[in-house]
Design a protein around this motif. Sequence first.
Motif, PDB file in Angstrom:
ATOM      1  N   LYS A 214       2.382   9.457  12.025  1.00  0.00           N
ATOM      2  CA  LYS A 214       3.622   9.718  11.284  1.00  0.00           C
ATOM      3  C   LYS A 214       4.794   8.907  11.830  1.00  0.00           C
ATOM      4  CE  LYS A 214       4.229  13.717   9.368  1.00  0.00           C
ATOM      5  NZ  LYS A 214       4.459  15.161   9.085  1.00  0.00           N
ATOM      6  N   ASP A 215       4.494   7.665  12.199  1.00  0.00           N
ATOM      7  CA  ASP A 215       5.523   6.713  12.622  1.00  0.00           C
ATOM      8  C   ASP A 215       6.006   5.999  11.356  1.00  0.00           C
ATOM      9  OD1 ASP A 215       7.037   4.600  13.536  1.00  0.00           O
ATOM     10  OD2 ASP A 215       5.518   3.820  14.916  1.00  0.00           O
ATOM     11  N   PHE A 216       6.983   6.588  10.708  1.00  0.00           N
ATOM     12  CA  PHE A 216       7.368   6.120   9.372  1.00  0.00           C
ATOM     13  C   PHE A 216       7.899   4.695   9.386  1.00  0.00           C
ATOM     14  CE2 PHE A 216      10.483   5.547   5.948  1.00  0.00           C
ATOM     15  CZ  PHE A 216       9.640   5.734   4.856  1.00  0.00           C
ATOM     16  N   ASP A 217       8.728   4.330  10.334  1.00  0.00           N
ATOM     17  CA  ASP A 217       9.326   2.995  10.346  1.00  0.00           C
ATOM     18  C   ASP A 217       8.253   1.909  10.452  1.00  0.00           C
ATOM     19  OD1 ASP A 217      11.841   4.038  10.096  1.00  0.00           O
ATOM     20  OD2 ASP A 217      12.273   4.000  12.243  1.00  0.00           O
ATOM     21  N   THR A 218       7.298   2.102  11.360  1.00  0.00           N
ATOM     22  CA  THR A 218       6.224   1.115  11.502  1.00  0.00           C
ATOM     23  C   THR A 218       5.341   1.109  10.256  1.00  0.00           C
ATOM     24  OG1 THR A 218       6.209   1.406  13.904  1.00  0.00           O
ATOM     25  CG2 THR A 218       4.249   0.410  12.914  1.00  0.00           C
ATOM     26  N   TYR A 219       5.083   2.287   9.727  1.00  0.00           N
ATOM     27  CA  TYR A 219       4.244   2.404   8.523  1.00  0.00           C
ATOM     28  C   TYR A 219       4.867   1.659   7.349  1.00  0.00           C
ATOM     29  CZ  TYR A 219       2.023   4.601   4.459  1.00  0.00           C
ATOM     30  OH  TYR A 219       1.369   4.826   3.265  1.00  0.00           O
ATOM     31  N   ILE A 220       6.100   1.943   7.030  1.00  0.00           N
ATOM     32  CA  ILE A 220       6.714   1.349   5.846  1.00  0.00           C
ATOM     33  C   ILE A 220       6.980  -0.136   6.037  1.00  0.00           C
ATOM     34  CG2 ILE A 220       9.172   1.680   6.332  1.00  0.00           C
ATOM     35  CD1 ILE A 220       7.255   2.507   3.041  1.00  0.00           C
ATOM     36  N   ASN A 221       7.095  -0.574   7.305  1.00  0.00           N
ATOM     37  CA  ASN A 221       7.279  -1.992   7.585  1.00  0.00           C
ATOM     38  C   ASN A 221       6.000  -2.793   7.324  1.00  0.00           C
ATOM     39  OD1 ASN A 221       8.998  -4.185   8.541  1.00  0.00           O
ATOM     40  ND2 ASN A 221       7.661  -4.220  10.352  1.00  0.00           N
ATOM     41  N   SER A 222       4.891  -2.083   7.107  1.00  0.00           N
ATOM     42  CA  SER A 222       3.641  -2.754   6.780  1.00  0.00           C
ATOM     43  C   SER A 222       3.624  -3.228   5.328  1.00  0.00           C
ATOM     44  CB  SER A 222       2.455  -1.808   7.013  1.00  0.00           C
ATOM     45  OG  SER A 222       2.361  -1.426   8.367  1.00  0.00           O
ATOM     46  N   TYR A 223       4.595  -2.801   4.541  1.00  0.00           N
ATOM     47  CA  TYR A 223       4.652  -3.139   3.115  1.00  0.00           C
ATOM     48  C   TYR A 223       5.681  -4.236   2.872  1.00  0.00           C
ATOM     49  CZ  TYR A 223       1.910   1.100   2.414  1.00  0.00           C
ATOM     50  OH  TYR A 223       0.919   2.039   2.461  1.00  0.00           O
ATOM     51  N   ASP A 224       5.398  -5.096   1.928  1.00  0.00           N
ATOM     52  CA  ASP A 224       6.290  -6.197   1.598  1.00  0.00           C
ATOM     53  C   ASP A 224       7.450  -5.684   0.733  1.00  0.00           C
ATOM     54  OD1 ASP A 224       7.245  -8.580  -0.152  1.00  0.00           O
ATOM     55  OD2 ASP A 224       6.052  -9.537   1.413  1.00  0.00           O
ATOM     56  N   LYS A 225       8.679  -5.859   1.206  1.00  0.00           N
ATOM     57  CA  LYS A 225       9.841  -5.327   0.503  1.00  0.00           C
ATOM     58  C   LYS A 225      10.065  -5.972  -0.861  1.00  0.00           C
ATOM     59  CE  LYS A 225      12.374  -4.077   4.712  1.00  0.00           C
ATOM     60  NZ  LYS A 225      13.621  -4.272   5.510  1.00  0.00           N
ATOM     61  N   GLU A 226       9.684  -7.234  -0.988  1.00  0.00           N
ATOM     62  CA  GLU A 226       9.952  -7.959  -2.225  1.00  0.00           C
ATOM     63  C   GLU A 226       8.799  -7.858  -3.225  1.00  0.00           C
ATOM     64  OE1 GLU A 226      12.878  -9.227  -2.768  1.00  0.00           O
ATOM     65  OE2 GLU A 226      13.550  -8.695  -0.736  1.00  0.00           O
ATOM     66  N   ARG A 227       7.563  -7.910  -2.736  1.00  0.00           N
ATOM     67  CA  ARG A 227       6.427  -8.042  -3.655  1.00  0.00           C
ATOM     68  C   ARG A 227       5.616  -6.766  -3.861  1.00  0.00           C
ATOM     69  NH1 ARG A 227       3.796 -13.334  -0.987  1.00  0.00           N
ATOM     70  NH2 ARG A 227       4.447 -12.171   0.874  1.00  0.00           N
ATOM     71  N   PHE A 228       5.835  -5.740  -3.033  1.00  0.00           N
ATOM     72  CA  PHE A 228       5.021  -4.536  -3.179  1.00  0.00           C
ATOM     73  C   PHE A 228       5.296  -3.841  -4.510  1.00  0.00           C
ATOM     74  CE2 PHE A 228       4.350   0.038  -2.916  1.00  0.00           C
ATOM     75  CZ  PHE A 228       3.010   0.076  -2.557  1.00  0.00           C
ATOM     76  N   TYR A 229       4.215  -3.338  -5.113  1.00  0.00           N
ATOM     77  CA  TYR A 229       4.348  -2.582  -6.358  1.00  0.00           C
ATOM     78  C   TYR A 229       3.282  -1.494  -6.393  1.00  0.00           C
ATOM     79  CZ  TYR A 229       4.549  -1.338 -11.285  1.00  0.00           C
ATOM     80  OH  TYR A 229       4.670  -0.641 -12.454  1.00  0.00           O
ATOM     81  N   ASP A 230       3.679  -0.313  -6.792  1.00  0.00           N
ATOM     82  CA  ASP A 230       2.771   0.822  -6.938  1.00  0.00           C
ATOM     83  C   ASP A 230       2.808   1.287  -8.397  1.00  0.00           C
ATOM     84  OD1 ASP A 230       1.160   3.112  -5.601  1.00  0.00           O
ATOM     85  OD2 ASP A 230       2.723   4.165  -6.728  1.00  0.00           O
ATOM     86  N   LYS A 231       1.651   1.479  -8.994  1.00  0.00           N
ATOM     87  CA  LYS A 231       1.587   1.804 -10.418  1.00  0.00           C
ATOM     88  C   LYS A 231       2.232   3.152 -10.741  1.00  0.00           C
ATOM     89  CE  LYS A 231      -2.390  -1.059 -11.566  1.00  0.00           C
ATOM     90  NZ  LYS A 231      -3.755  -1.136 -12.176  1.00  0.00           N
ATOM     91  N   LYS A 232       2.311   4.035  -9.756  1.00  0.00           N
ATOM     92  CA  LYS A 232       2.892   5.354 -10.003  1.00  0.00           C
ATOM     93  C   LYS A 232       4.349   5.423  -9.589  1.00  0.00           C
ATOM     94  CE  LYS A 232       2.053  10.280  -9.167  1.00  0.00           C
ATOM     95  NZ  LYS A 232       1.169  11.292  -8.514  1.00  0.00           N
ATOM     96  N   HIS A 233       4.702   4.782  -8.478  1.00  0.00           N
ATOM     97  CA  HIS A 233       6.055   4.933  -7.935  1.00  0.00           C
ATOM     98  C   HIS A 233       6.908   3.670  -8.049  1.00  0.00           C
ATOM     99  CE1 HIS A 233       3.597   8.030  -5.867  1.00  0.00           C
ATOM    100  NE2 HIS A 233       4.649   8.778  -6.165  1.00  0.00           N
ATOM    101  N   GLY A 234       6.343   2.624  -8.612  1.00  0.00           N
ATOM    102  CA  GLY A 234       7.128   1.425  -8.878  1.00  0.00           C
ATOM    103  C   GLY A 234       7.257   0.502  -7.678  1.00  0.00           C
ATOM    104  N   SER A 235       8.431  -0.062  -7.504  1.00  0.00           N
ATOM    105  CA  SER A 235       8.680  -1.072  -6.479  1.00  0.00           C
ATOM    106  C   SER A 235       8.746  -0.453  -5.082  1.00  0.00           C
ATOM    107  CB  SER A 235       9.981  -1.810  -6.780  1.00  0.00           C
ATOM    108  OG  SER A 235      11.068  -0.902  -6.725  1.00  0.00           O
ATOM    109  N   TYR A 236       9.021  -1.300  -4.115  1.00  0.00           N
ATOM    110  CA  TYR A 236       9.054  -0.893  -2.701  1.00  0.00           C
ATOM    111  C   TYR A 236       9.981   0.298  -2.473  1.00  0.00           C
ATOM    112  CZ  TYR A 236      10.267  -1.135   2.269  1.00  0.00           C
ATOM    113  OH  TYR A 236      10.521  -0.826   3.573  1.00  0.00           O
TER     114      TYR A 236
END
Length: 327
Positions: A214-236
């Motif tokens: 549950k290290d949220f900062d490290t976890y979310i930093n694994s995702y690309d801020k510009e290019r990430f896309y999720d079909k349910k929740h949308g962009s980063y």
Amino acid sequence: MKSFKFITWMMLTVFVGLAQAQNSFYPSNILMMDDKFTHHVILVEKATHKLHIYENAATEPKLVKTFNMATGKTKGDKAASGDHKTPEGIYTIYDFYSKDELFRRHGNYAKIYGSGAFPMDYPNFIDERAKKTGGGIWLHSTDDDNRISKGLDSRGCVVVQNQDLKDISEFIELNNTPIIVVQDVHFLSKATWERNRKDINDAVQKWATAWKTKDFDTYINSYDKERFYDKKHGSYNGYRNYKKAVFSRSDSPEIKLDFISIMANEDYAVVHLQQDYRSPVINDTGKKTLYLQKDGNYDWKIVGELWSAVDSKNLADFTPSKRFFKE
């Protein structure tokens, strides 16, 4: 006589040396295999019109067989419906159409597909983000084996001879057999291959550890801020907000990740793994697919992820057989 023996010895030495050299290089597209999702991988090289079957040998690829094949009559990577190009990327075979099924679907026209067809999941996540269109890309056989010698002779599908499709089918498990299509297969020294494999695996392990702890900062930093896309929740940002709420819960879920495989091409990497998630809110086991791309600092970042349910008891016991063809 002595000179003949010397020449024979030299030829044998050269042959063995070449064999050893080939064995010391690895295909850049197959970086890690496992016994469940990538027990076999199909690697298609459009430039040489060759289809290679690799099997898992202690997480490393081992060449099993090579077949001749034909691809789209127009060169290049598929971008639009009707362009008669074979797509280049990392796909999965998800179904099988028998000869009888093909004739029920397409009537007498189905004879061009020969003994059967295996559809590929083009367009995949990366293709959709690139706004590529079209579909109906199959690995299939033909009623005219002479087509294979032409090399460029399909509307975008990968086409092999009838008997070859039956031989290839032995190694296919629906939804668990990747088919990688490239223009040219590149081979790497083991040191370079291992470095590429480690770079991606380290990124995945860092993401997994942060998720489990549950290290949220490290976890979310694994995702690309510009290019990430999720079909349910949308962009980063939408996904970040959703995950922030999940991480803020007081419970500590148990997360187990198994059967990790890594495949890559020039533009992106695909990681398959089995995810077992247990919490007071959700209990499920599924196949997670991560799509990763390098950012401006050459660090691998997640740009998309998919999930589908799997049977956790259906563990790695695949045996090659002609189960798709009964005759």
